[in-house]
Design a protein around this motif. Structure first.
Motif, PDB file in Angstrom:
ATOM      1  N   VAL A  70       0.764  -1.173  -0.115  1.00 22.00           N
ATOM      2  CA  VAL A  70       0.163  -0.022  -0.010  1.00 22.00           C
ATOM      3  C   VAL A  70       0.771   1.136   0.118  1.00 22.00           C
ATOM      4  N   ASP A  71       0.497   2.210  -0.832  1.00 25.41           N
ATOM      5  CA  ASP A  71       1.229   3.581  -0.784  1.00 25.41           C
ATOM      6  C   ASP A  71       0.697   4.114   0.257  1.00 25.41           C
ATOM      7  N   THR A  72       1.078   4.337   1.363  1.00 16.21           N
ATOM      8  CA  THR A  72       0.427   5.142   2.614  1.00 16.21           C
ATOM      9  C   THR A  72       0.317   6.633   1.961  1.00 16.21           C
ATOM     10  N   ALA A  73       1.360   7.323   1.488  1.00 15.05           N
ATOM     11  CA  ALA A  73       1.008   8.638   1.019  1.00 15.05           C
ATOM     12  C   ALA A  73      -0.165   9.039   0.137  1.00 15.05           C
ATOM     13  N   GLU A  74      -0.394   8.043  -0.804  1.00 17.03           N
ATOM     14  CA  GLU A  74      -1.482   7.994  -1.739  1.00 17.03           C
ATOM     15  C   GLU A  74      -2.782   7.731  -1.039  1.00 17.03           C
TER      16      GLU A  74
END
Length: 115
Positions: free
Chosen positions: A98-102
């Protein structure tokens, strides 16, 4: 990955894709682990759907989707090819994170009513 015996495959009675709502080709469940906030490893299982729409463009998924398009169904004559393609796709899915920033950006958009 230590072997395909760790992968559970389901082809019937599948839920619609949670992203696009289309019917998937199959669902797999496989061992997975991650590190929690304390840095401790947590073991469990992950699931993934092979969705013809959402997986489009991923080479490992394209190969598996092509298998279904050409062969139509799984039988003893093509089981070895299917197993190889499935293993490659699962390894690809296993590496995804998972791209946590996105995710944080989308949550903020949702809270503002923009998503």
């Amino acid at each position: 990955m230590t072997g395909l015996e760790e992968i559970d495959v389901q082809v019937d009675g599948l839920p619609a894709c949670g992203v696009c709502g289309q019917p998937p080709m199959l669902r797999v469940s496989f061992p997975s682990s991650w590190n929690n906030a304390r840095g401790q490893e947590v073991s469990g299982r992950r699931e993934a759907l092979l969705c013809p729409r959402c997986e489009r463009g991923a080479p490992s998924a394209e190969n598996l989707l092509a298998f279904f398009a050409v062969d139509g169904q799984l039988d003893m004559a093509n089981a070895e090819v299917f197993s190889e393609l499935l293993g490659v796709w699962v390894e690809d899915v296993r590496k995804r994170r998972v791209d946590t920033a996105e995710l944080a950006a989308q949550e903020e958009q949702f809270r503002r009513g923009e998503l």
